[in-house]
Each structure stands twice: as C-alpha cells, then as structure tokens.
Write an enzyme that holds these catalytic residues in place. Structure first.
Site, short mmCIF file in Angstrom:
data_model
loop_
_atom_site.label_atom_id
_atom_site.label_comp_id
_atom_site.label_asym_id
_atom_site.label_seq_id
_atom_site.Cartn_x
_atom_site.Cartn_y
_atom_site.Cartn_z
N GLY A 164 13.67 51.94 133.33
CA GLY A 164 14.78 51.93 132.38
C GLY A 164 15.93 51.11 132.90
N LEU A 182 5.37 55.00 135.70
CA LEU A 182 4.97 54.84 134.30
C LEU A 182 5.85 53.86 133.56
CD1 LEU A 182 4.30 58.59 133.46
CD2 LEU A 182 2.63 56.85 133.99
N GLY A 191 17.04 53.73 135.80
CA GLY A 191 16.12 54.72 136.34
C GLY A 191 14.68 54.31 136.16
N ASP A 205 16.25 55.83 116.09
CA ASP A 205 15.21 54.86 116.43
C ASP A 205 13.84 55.50 116.26
OD1 ASP A 205 14.02 52.55 117.18
OD2 ASP A 205 14.47 52.71 119.31
#
EC number: 2.7.10.1
Length: 1357
Positions: free
Chosen positions: A875, A872, A878, A1045
C-alpha cells in the site's frame, strides 16, 4: 467470519488447498524458431521468423512506416509491389504443432538499416504484452556499412528531457551492427570524448551516462556518437539534455466549500493556490461575473518556496459585494505543459431568511431494533441558523445519548428502542435577525424481539477439544424475553420436513427444521456443563437479556439452540458445535527455529486431522523447473519425494509426518511441500513451507581494541566489536591469563564490553579479546597503562558520599511528587469518546480516533502466536502479509490470516494512521460479508500489526474471468442444495436486528468444501454473489459508512462461495458531511461513479447503490470491464447524465437487468435501498434454486414480474422493479426502470438509450505530460474539471428537463394484491467470448502522498 443463520451457496465435500500454490491453469509463452536473443543479417537480405503458440498470434516491428499484409497457405504468397521504395511486412499463417496449434511467419524482404530493432510475437487476444509470459521477442540487426546509425526521422538534433530525480541519462545511439565500436562525445561546448570508465554501452539501447557528468560543468550542451566504418567517419544526431520541472502537485481554490455565501455589503476573498515543482512557472487568470463590467477587484500574487516544492497563489478580493456579483468564479493556472482550472459558486443574499418544511411528513413510524430512523426537514436559510431539537419538551444533546445524531437539519436516532417514541420539535433561530421557525414531529415505535449474535457470530464454528467454551445469546424485547436452551446430537436435519416447513411458512423461516431437540440439562449433557445462566444487562444503553451456557470441556460435536420468547414473538439461534483438535485440519510446523543456520538440525512436522485426511507425503520442489503457478495435482512433475517418519497421536487423533534434515546445508534451502488426501473425497491438498538457510561465517573484527591510558580511580571500558554467524563466543585475557567477572570488573553484552569501575595500578597490562565459533577463532590485544597512585584523600571520599546522599534525597522527593499527581480516569476518556464521535462536525473523524478505546484484553494477540509468510500486496505506507496464527500454547494447529503492517522506516504519522484504522474497524464491527478484524499486535516490543481475515480465492473480478471457460448456466440441483439455498435466503431476509461487533477475536475456521477452482460456475452462483454483496452493503450502510469504490476488484472470495467486501476502510462516517466533497484531485473510478459523484462530488449510500448496479454488470458479464469499447471522456459523462446506460450483459436475465437499471436511476432518491435489494435478490436466488424450467416455456402476457407463490402484497420497490422483468431482450431499446407510482398502478419510461444505440465518437484529447489518463478509462484532470464547471454552469442557468424517449412498451398495471403470473426462468444468451480486459480502472489525478485524501491499502488480501 461466518454468520449463524447463513447456509452457504454451495457446500461440497473437501477442504480447499493452499492458495499460495494454486492460482489457476498456466499458459506457456510463444516460441520463436530462433532461440537466441539477437539476429544479425545484411542489408537487402530477407528476414524470416516463425512463431508458434497456444493462442492467436500477431507481430510487432520497430519500423512503424512499414505496412502489414497477411495471407495464408491457401491464398499463396503474393509478390511485393513494384513501386520503388515501397516495402511491407508480410505475415503468413503456417501449420502448428502439438501443444502449440497456432503459427505465424514474419517475412521482410529488402531489409534496411532502419529495420533494426525488436521483433515481437505476442498473443493477439491478451492486452498485456510481456516477454516470457504472453510474448517472445528477438533483436534483429540489419548490418549496413553505409548506415551504421539507426535514425527514425529526419532530425539531426533531438532533445532528451530529464527531471531532477533522474540519476542517469540514456543517449539512444542505436546501431545496425552489434560489433561496431561507438565513441561518445560531449559538447562542452567543443567535442570531447567521454571517459569510457563512467559510462555503459548497450548495443540495443545506447549509452547510459551518470547524471553528475553534466552537473560538473556549466558549459555542457549535449552528446553525439561517432563510428569509423571502412575508413569513413559517421556521426549520430546531436542529443541535447534539458532539465525541466513538470510536476503539478496540488491545485486548490479557497474557501473549498461551495457555494460561498455572503451578505450584501461584505467582502469576498478567494485564494487560488498551486503547489508545483521547482523551475515551474504558473500564470493565473480569473473569470468572474463583474469582470466584463470592470468591477473593481484586486489581485494579489504570492510565491512561497517550500522544502520540496513551490507554492504559488493568486488572491482575488472584492469589497462591498453586490447581488450582481453572484455567479461562477473560475481560476486558471497555466504552465508550459498543462492547464488547470477550479470553479466555485458565490451566492450573495439581500437579507437573512429561514424557510422550513417537512420532507417525509410529520408522523414517522419505526420498529424496535431498526438500525436508524431520521426526522428530516427541508431547510433553506442564511446565515446558518442555530439548531435545537426537543423531545417531549426537553432539549436533546448528543452528550446525553450517543444514539441521537444531529446532522445538518435532521435528527437521526440509531438503534431504535421503544423509549424513543414521543413528540419531537425542531427550532431554528437567527437571534441577530430576530428570526425563528418551528416544526413538530410524532415518532411511533413498534417492538419485535431479536437475538443479536445471529448477525455477528457464525452458525458453525470449530472448537478445540478439551477447551472451555461459552455459548452466548443476547436478546432484547418488550417485554424482556426469556431464554431457554436445547440440544441434539450432531446429525443431518430432516430435509423433506424442512422443505414442507418452508412452503408452509411462505419461505421466511430463519433456520432449518431439525427434530429430536431436547432440553439442555447440566446433569445429562454430552459435553460437561459448568453453568447455565440468564441475566439482565445494560448493553449500548438498553436493557437486554443475556443467556450463557458454559461448557467445561468440549469433547463431542453437538448442535445447540437458544430460544428467546416474549408475548410479542420469538426468535431462535442455531449453533453448530463441532469439536476438533486441529481447527484447520492440516498445518506445517518447523522446529527448532524458523531461520536455521548451516549445519543445524531442522525438523518439519506435517500435522493432519485423522478424521479428515490420510496418506501424508513430503516433497521438495525443484527451483529450476517449477512453474510460477503450480497445481497440487501436478506437484509430482516438479518435486522430489522425501521419506518421513509417520506417527499417530492418539490423544489428539492426529497424524504427524516428521521430516528430519540433519546437518542442513545451503543447498537444502527451498520449498518443501506436504501433501495429504481427503478421506471422503479423495482430493489431494498441499501446504508449502519455505526453509531459509543462513550461511556460517567465521568471526572477524569490525574494530580492533585500542590502547588506553587512564588515571587511578577512573573508569575504563573496552569493546570487542566482532561479528560472525553464529555469533562468536567471547573471552577476555589479561597478560595471557583468563579474565573473569569479579567485584569492580564487569563483562557485559555477552562479553562484548569489559568495564573496570575504579582502575588500580595492578590493572595495567595487556588485554586480549578472543572470539570463536564453529568456523574458527580470532583475537586482538590492547595495552592499558595506569597513571598515578592508589592513595586517596579523605576529601574525595567525603565528596562522593555527600553526592550520593543528595542524589538519593532528590529521587525520593520526585517519587513522592509523582505519586500524588492526579491521573486521568479511563472512564472519563471513554465518555469523551462517546460524545465526540457522535458529533464529528466539531472534531474531525481522524482526531476522534485518538479517543476511541482499544481493549487489549479483547483484541490483543501475542506476536509469538504469529508466523509471517509471503507478502500479498503493498500500500501507500504499509504492506499485507499472509500469516499463520497459533493457539496460546503454540502447539495447536494454525489458521491462515492476513496481517497489515507498516513498512520499514514508517513515520509517526503513518503509525498513527494504521492505529486509527484499527480503531475504526473495531467501531464498525463484524459481518459475514465484509473482511473482518480478528485482532492486533500493539505492544511496544515489536511492529504494529492489524490482523484480518484471509480470503484464499482473491478478488471476484479475477475469479470470474478465470472461470469463464467453466461457466454453465445451470446444473443439476439436489434437494439438499435447494434447501440450503432457501435457508440462507430466509435467514438473511428475516433478520432485522442491528449488526453488533463480535466480542471474539479468533480466526474463523474453515469448513470442508470442494475447491471452487474445480467446480463449474452457474447463474445461481452469480445471483448468490450479488445477494451477499447487497447484504454486506446493507450492514455498512447501517453503520453509517459509505464505500465510494464498490467494484468487483474490491470484493474478495473466500471458502464456501462466501464473498467479502474489502477496502470499506476508505469509507467516511456519513454524519461528518452528507455532501462529502473530496479535497484536491484523486484517483477517480469514473465507470463505477454515480452522476452526482462525478459532477457534484456528493457521496451517499445511494451513490453506492449506483456502483452496486455496475458491480452487477461485472458479475453477469463474468468479470468484463464496464462500458467496453467506450472512450471515457466529456461526451461519455454528458451522455451518462442524459440517461444513456449500458445494455444488459449476455448472462443477465430481464429481472437482473431491471435491478441494474433501477440502481442507475438519475435521481438518487428513486434508486432502491440496500435492504430492498437484499429482499429482491433473495427471492431471485430462491427461484433459481428450484428445478429447471425448459427454455421453450414463455411467460404469459399477464405476467407482472411477481411470483404467485408469494402471499404478501408486493412492496413499492418490487413494483418499481417489476417494470423491467420483461421476457423480451432489447438491445438498443431496453426496458427502463424509472417507474412512477400513481395510486395502485405504475407507469414506466418505456425506452432507454444505450451506448450501442448512439456510437461514441473516438476523439483524441491532447494531454502532454499529464500522465492522468489510462487506456481511456478516466478523464484527464483538466478535462474532468472543465466538464464539471460546465455542468454546474448549466445547472444554474437552465432548468433541468427530463429526457424524452419514444414510448414503445406500456408497463402493465399492478394490483394492490400483488397477484400475477409466476416468474419463469429467463432464457439466457451465450456466454462472453472469453476476452479479458486488463484496462486500469483509475487515472492519476495527483501525485501520491501529496493530496490529503485518505487512502488505505489493505489486503491483497
């Protein structure tokens, strides 16, 4: 994760289909009349290209100097100007065709060689220009023998800049004729042809040259190209290659804490350090208050060459510092390409002092179950005094109670209970200076009853049929509450009586009105009851009453209710107990393996719950024709129907459609789709399964066995190193006779290794290894020669026996010592964690994670229960993968989850970071409106996996943009829908209990609803999203977490219109540092940041409220980018600080825009809290669920913004927000939310400037090689820091003044009773034009991986 008191915003019949198959409608790219990838014309010819598409079209061309003229068929084609040398591009509108109504022709007359290049047709209203998706291009060669090379300028020499990391050099020798033979020459220093076998030619790009060509010579100068055309030699420009170091990894000024405080007479030392790339020169400059007076200061340069970069420092030292040395100290670091600066404030004190005063009065009131209460004071002191808090005369220590938190000069009590009431005293001491100050507080605690599972558990859950289930209610109260249980059959509740009850109770009921409740009797229960227990337990240091119902065998759906009551009040929890055999209702299984081999038998089973689905079908997708995004409804156009074997499982009430693929081949690899139809709605849903097929390979030797010569009694080992698919069966032969494992001869590792422990003379001979699989057999032999005799002396035997006895003795001795070593008590570790995490001022939060307990019995999930799917997202270290999780028997249906795991080759520190994130998620706990933790895989036999919820509709920003064309302000509201909305609001507003982490790690099941892609989007949906985000942020704030954020891109949308906040792992514990300062440069989402975060790097819960206001603007603009058309530069930040705000989006009512302006208050303390926002948005959501009010109905002049239906007096927050609920829409003069409370009345700033009122100057800032600005969304790093220092300087030198505005509207007074005109539905304006903004919201302010700023990637989920 669901919550038990929540009814979702829209409940539709149906189950959402698999999100991997559907992502919205598809859009075909433009098409050209010439389908080839290139076109060749002669010089002075006319170029004519026609483009057709589904949207408005535009063209781009390589020669930028050509002007553009557009005309249509009605205007006619005008002749070009007669000016010599003048040329232009003419774009002509033309007639479209079916499916592609837009058409535009590009016409270029008198084409020249320099016109060669890419001509691209693209969709004008889409910012992303991608060939094959939103654009179509063709490369045009304008053949001109006199000008074979394309030159864009007059320079005969160009420079190619490369860095140390680049492996190839691109020499752009562009030609006007694709068939020309171009020769590449290198200057070393004389021209030499380059070997054509090591370089690559592309007639559209030029030469691609490996880096090692210029590294192998020290006399290299550059490259140029040569062509021979019609016996004439032509040369290109000379391209000089320059290797430079440009990276500026880090820039810091130590000490990093600002301001730096000292006592007069002490020494000041400031260290300015830059981490740069090799071959980068840095010039440091300092500016400080005493520089003009030639204040004696020493500057010491330092240079340290590291493994991957160079660390350069400049140290400023001033001895015997004076009061006049107070002020700003600025360090500049200059390189050839960029300039960085950092500033700190130095404050010099004359003598020690302590100043102390109350912040909110001496008497503080709180409620039992309140998340926290704070005893705050105003303190100004130097040096930092010793802090001591006392309760009833006894010293308070965080080691004695985890609920007490001393943060700077305030005391915070979490999870307030009645025992916390009493007298508190703060003592500040400075023993060397003999200074001491004291303040006394009185804390009063009020006690309501609460059931905690209502905040942590979903109201509706799916329970496996035949399983043992435990229903739990945990209640606390004073006095302790008694718990009773009731049940009723599974049936709808009385909606009419629910509405009357809601009106009678003032819209504050916690659950729907259901009748026919019966006391739960184990002797007459529809589901067999094993036990009903009520006991008292200590939970989180408080005595609570726990009621449990153990259901022995879940067989029939029912509704259960637990009631907790004492003499103060009562609370109740409603549990929907739905029993099913497949929790998701629909899944796919593949047997016998997920990775089949060629010629294997593969069985695909499509399981569907008979209660929900029917008409099961198998299809195979055609990989050649299937589009990137495929709707289940259009599946049949791209798939082939496959016949399966349908069977019905009577015991589980499931349909099973089995597809058998015998003797599977490589061409059978691909996507297989199971389609089912919902029995009630008729909607078809699809699941996709990809079958990978491994090809069979014949056995082959990687290394042949080698001959061996050994002595008698030595050991011998021979390896048979083979490979093949499937792995071959290995057999050994000695002298052509089969060799089997006997005493002294071992066959290990599936016969790969042959070991002879003690070689004898008869072991000599020819050894052969044979390897066979379905593809064939191979064999290889080696000779073993034995030297010596079998006779052994008694001395050798004695030595061997003695050595064995000594070894056994030492092993026994080590075992005894090891068993007597004292082991650490796990309870001691847990106690240490409780003391450390409550005082992060002594130990950083990252180190605390090592002490956080991980309960494997609660959170551990076997990897065998997981089936990984597609990736999906990625990072920093990861990746997030979609996965299916099965029951313990791996035969029950699977739930879709998201799995976060490390990439291959991850370091130990990255593994530690992911483990720390897992423990932090456990510590934060679960909530309906955040992405919750479901479990983890931490055992050492596989990779570390963190399992969280999966949200199928992606982030809210993309969803809103995709739904713009399906936006309807209002829709018909059924009584059922209105009732559900009311119950959802009242359940959220009435709940005041602490959010406790769930003790269950099971994945939340899906509830049957219609697909959100197929339903229109309404104003009620937008308010519902806002309300849920506010509730999620209320929960995070209660857990002392700051998001930092908060934006629509970080809000995920799940089934039933439930939104979930993600990336809250980026938050930090508020008690670690209330004025959190980010270390180093980082990616800054300036459009969402509060002024105090931009200028002072302060992040609090109130700065999250500012971001929530921007999020509201995103939601009601249907996913538009904030501050559209505004350049994010220094002028923007200055005007934002001065009070300039965004105007209201077209779909926002005056009430909603009033909430936005309240969130954008310049003073953080004047902004509403998240609990207040939950209250206000809940009221708005309830009002918008009422029947429609005609648009021509206007508010009365006496409307004060409060509903007449409310019987309670308005809160201070509502009175302040009421100033913005004016019925008139202002654009450049909008109502301002800054209300000042004066007695019972309120006054407001009557006017606020918006960005449209004062046009922003579009200035250009030169930032060479900075790579830090992105589409004007953020400031470049040097500009941002220069503006921050300018802002801090202005704060120290001038007093803050309020912004003056003209008074246009006076805010009506509000009586203490809160009565006034009722709220009418506002007139909403036209929806947005549909323009999609693709601006990147970040700009890079540092290299990834270098800054110590903690980041998390998480779900793309």
């Amino acid at each position: 994760m669901k919550r038990d008191f929540t009814f979702f915003c829209r409940i539709w019949i149906g189950i959402p289909f698999f999100s991997g198959l559907v992502n919205g409608f598809s859009m075909s790219p433009p098409t050209l009349d010439n389908t080839k990838d290139q076109l060749v014309i002669n010089a002075n010819d006319t170029l004519n290209i026609t483009c057709r598409g589904q949207r408005i079209l535009d063209w781009s061309w390589p020669e930028e100097s050509l002007s553009k003229v557009e005309f249509t068929d009605r205007q006619g084609q005008q002749s070009p100007t007669d000016t010599p040398g003048y040329r232009e591009i003419r774009l002509k509108e033309c007639q479209g065709v079916a499916g592609k109504p837009y058409c535009k022709i590009l016409i270029l007359t008198n084409a020249q060689a320099n016109d060669s290049g890419y001509y691209r047709c693209f969709y004008k209203d889409i910012k992303a220009v991608i060939d094959g998706t939103t654009a179509a291009s063709i490369f045009v060669f304008v053949r001109d023998p006199e000008h074979p090379f394309i030159k864009r300028g007059d320079n005969d020499m160009e420079t190619i800049f490369i860095t140390d990391s680049e492996t190839h050099i691109e020499v752009p020798c562009l030609v006007s004729d694709p068939d020309l033979k171009v020769t590449l020459f290198s200057l070393v220093p004389y021209p030499e042809p380059v070997d054509g076998s090591v370089v690559t030619w592309n007639n559209k790009k030029g030469w691609s040259i490996p880096r090692h060509i210029i590294q192998n010579t020290s006399t290299f100068i550059g490259f140029y190209c040569s062509i021979s055309v019609q016996n004439s030699q032509h040369t290109s420009s000379i391209y000089v290659v320059q290797v430079i170091g440009l990276k500026f990894y880090e820039f810091k000024l130590f000490p990093e804490d600002s301001p730096v405080e000292l006592m007069q007479g002490e020494s000041l030392v400031l260290n300015c350090t830059a981490l740069v790339d090799f071959n980068t020169g840095v010039d440091f400059q300092w500016d400080y208050p005493g520089k003009k007076e030639n204040r004696l200061a020493s500057l010491q340069p330092l240079r340290n060459v590291l493994d991957e970069a160079t660390e350069i420092s400049s140290i400023l030292s001033i001895r015997n510092i004076h009061l006049d040395d107070s002020g700003y100290y600025t360090c500049w670091a200059n390189t050839l390409e960029m300039k960085r600066e950092l500033t700190t404030v130095v404050i010099v004190h004359e003598k020690p002092f302590i100043s102390l005063d109350y912040r909110n009065g001496s008497v503080i009131e709180a409620k039992e179950g309140q998340k926290s209460v704070r005893l705050s004071v105003k303190v100004s002191a130097y040096p930092s005094p010793e802090i001591q808090w006392y309760k009833n005369g006894k010293l308070i220590s965080s080691k004695n109670s985890s609920r007490f938190k001393v943060q700077q000069h305030s005391l915070q009590i979490r999870d307030v209970c009645k025992q916390d009431a009493g007298e508190y005293m703060l003592v500040l001491k400075n023993s060397p200076a003999a200074l001491e100050k004291r303040l006394n507080f009185t804390l009063i605690v009020n006690v309501p009853p609460q059931i905690h599972e209502k905040e942590a558990a979903p109201p509706t859950n799916l329970y496996g049929k035949g399983t043992r289930q435990i229903l739990t209610c945990t209640a606390d109260g004073s006095p302790p509450a008694s718990i009773s249980w009731q049940w009723r059959p599974w049936s709808p509740c009385d909606l009419e009586r629910t509405r009357r009850a809601l009106r009678r109770r003032g819209g504050r009921d916690q659950s729907p009105f259901c009748h026919n409740w019966m006391d739960l009797d184990p002797e007459h229960a529809v589901n067999p009851i094993e036990s009903i227990d009520t006991l008292t337990q200590m939970v989180d240091g408080k005595e609570k009453t726990v009621g449990r119902v153990v259901i022995q065998n879940a067989s029939v759906p029912a509704m259960y209710k637990c009631l907790a009551e004492n003499r103060v009040g009562k609370d109740e929890r409603l549990i929907y107990f739905y029993v099913t055999t497949i929790p998701e209702g629909f899944d796919i299984e593949m047997e016998p393996s997920e990775d089949p081999l060629e010629q294997d038998l593969v069985q695909l089973k499509c399981n569907a719950d008979n209660f929900t689905y029917e008409n099961l079908r198998w299809y195979r997708l055609d990989p050649q024709t299937v589009p990137p995004e495929l709707d289940c409804k259009s599946l049949h156009q791209y798939a082939t129907f496959l016949e399966g074997q349908l069977s019905f499982q009577t015991t589980s009430n499931n349909w099973v459609l089995q597809l058998n693929i015998t003797n599977i081949q490589l061409q059978d690899e691909g996507n297989y789709v199971c389609e089912v139809q919902n029995r009630r709605t008729g909607v078809k849903h699809c699941h996709r399964k990809y079958i990978p097929v491994k090809a069979m390979e014949a056995p082959r030797y990687r290394h042949n066995p080698t001959n061996h010569t050994v002595n008698v009694s030595e050991s011998l080992q021979m390896n048979c190193d083979v490979e093949g698919t499937p792995f071959p069966q290995l057999s050994w032969f000695k002298d052509n006779q089969p060799l089997h494992q006997i005493s002294g001869i071992l066959l290990q590792d599936s016969n790969r290794t042959l070991s002879i422990q003690r070689v004898r003379e008869e072991d000599a001979g020819l050894y052969t290894c044979s390897a066979c699989n379905q593809k064939g057999c191979v064999q290889s032999s080696a000779t073993v020669s034995v030297i010596g005799s079998d006779d052994k002396t008694n001395v050798e035997i004695v030595i061997l026996i003695g050595t064995g006895v000594i070894a056994i003795f030492f092993w026994v001795l080590l075992l005894v010592i090891f068993c007597n070593v004292k082991r650490v008590n796990p309870a001691d570790i847990k106690t240490g964690y409780l003391s450390i995490i409550m005082d992060p001022g002594e130990v950083p939060l990252e180190e605390q994670c090592e002490y956080l307990p991980y309960d494997s019995s609660q959170w551990e999930i076997s990897r065998d229960r997981l089936r990984l799917g597609k990736v999906l997202g990625h990072g920093a270290f990861g990746k997030v993968i979609e996965a299916s999780i099965f029951g313990h028997d791996k035969k029950s249906s699977a739930n879709t989850v998201a799995v976060k795991m490390l990439k291959e080759g991850a370091t130990a520190s990255e593994h530690k970071a992911l483990m720390s994130e897992l423990k932090i998620l456990i510590h934060i706990g679960n909530h309906l409106n955040v992405v919750n933790l479901l479990g983890a895989c931490t055992k050492p036999n596989g990779p570390l996996m963190v399992i969280v919820e999966y949200c199928k509709y992606g982030n809210l920003s993309n969803f809103l943009r995709a739904k713009r064309e399906f936006f309807l302000p209002y829709r018909d509201r059924s009584p059922k829908t209105q009732s559900q909305v009311r119950r959802m609001i009242e359940a959220g507003q009435a709940s005041q209990s602490e959010h406790q982490p769930s003790t269950s790690s099971t994945n939340p099941p899906r509830v049957t609803v219609d697909d959100l892609w197929k339903t229109p989007l309404t104003i009620e949906d937008l308010i519902c999203y806002s309300f849920q985000v506010a509730r999620g942020m209320e929960f995070l704030a209660s857990r002392k977490c700051i998001h930092r954020d908060l934006a629509a891109r970080n809000i995920l949308l799940s089934e039933n219109n439930v939104v979930k906040i993600c990336d809250f792992g980026l938050a930090r514990d508020i008690y670690k540092d209330p004025d959190y300062v980010r270390k180093g440069n980082a990616r800054l989402p300036l459009k969402w940041m509060a002024p105090e975060s931009i200028f002072d790097k302060v992040y609090t819960s109130q700065s999250d409220v500012w971001s929530f206001g921007v999020l509201l603007w995103e939601i009601f603009s249907l996913g538009a980018s904030p501050y559209p058309g505004i350049q994010i530069d220094e002028d923007f930040c200055k005007r934002l600080k001065d009070g300039t705000r965004m105007r209201a989006p077209d779909n926002a009512s005056p009430e909603i825009y009033g909430i936005m302006l309240a969130c954008w208050q310049g003073e953080p303390r004047e902004r509403p809290t998240f609990p207040a926002l939950v209250e206000i948005l809940g009221d708005l959501l309830q009002e918008n669920s009422l029947p429609e009010i005609p648009f021509n109905v206007s508010q009365s002049s006496e409307d004060d913004g409060f509903s007449q239906a409310s019987s309670r007096p308005p809160s201070q927050e509502e009175i302040r927000l009421a100033c913005n609920t004016l019925p008139t829409r202002y654009y450049n003069c909008v109502p301002f939310a800054g209300c000042v409370m004066v007695g019972p009345s309120s006054t407001c700033h009557s006017r606020v400037k918006t960005f449209e009122e004062l046009p922003m100057e579009m200035t250009s800032h030169k930032t060479q090689h900075d790579s830090q600005t992105d589409s004007g969304m953020v400031l470049a790093s040097d500009e941002l820091e220069r503006f921050e220092h300018k802002h801090r300087g202005a704060m120290l030198t001038t007093a803050t003044t309020g912004q003056s505005t003209d008074r246009l509207i006076s805010c009506p007074s509000v009586s203490s009773s809160g009565s006034g005109g009722g709220l009418l539905r506002p007139v909403f304006f036209t929806q947005l034009s549909g323009q999609t903004f693709y601006n990147n919201e970040y700009g890079h302010l540092s290299e990834e991986g270098v800054s110590d700023y903690f980041s998390s990637s998480d779900q793309a989920v």
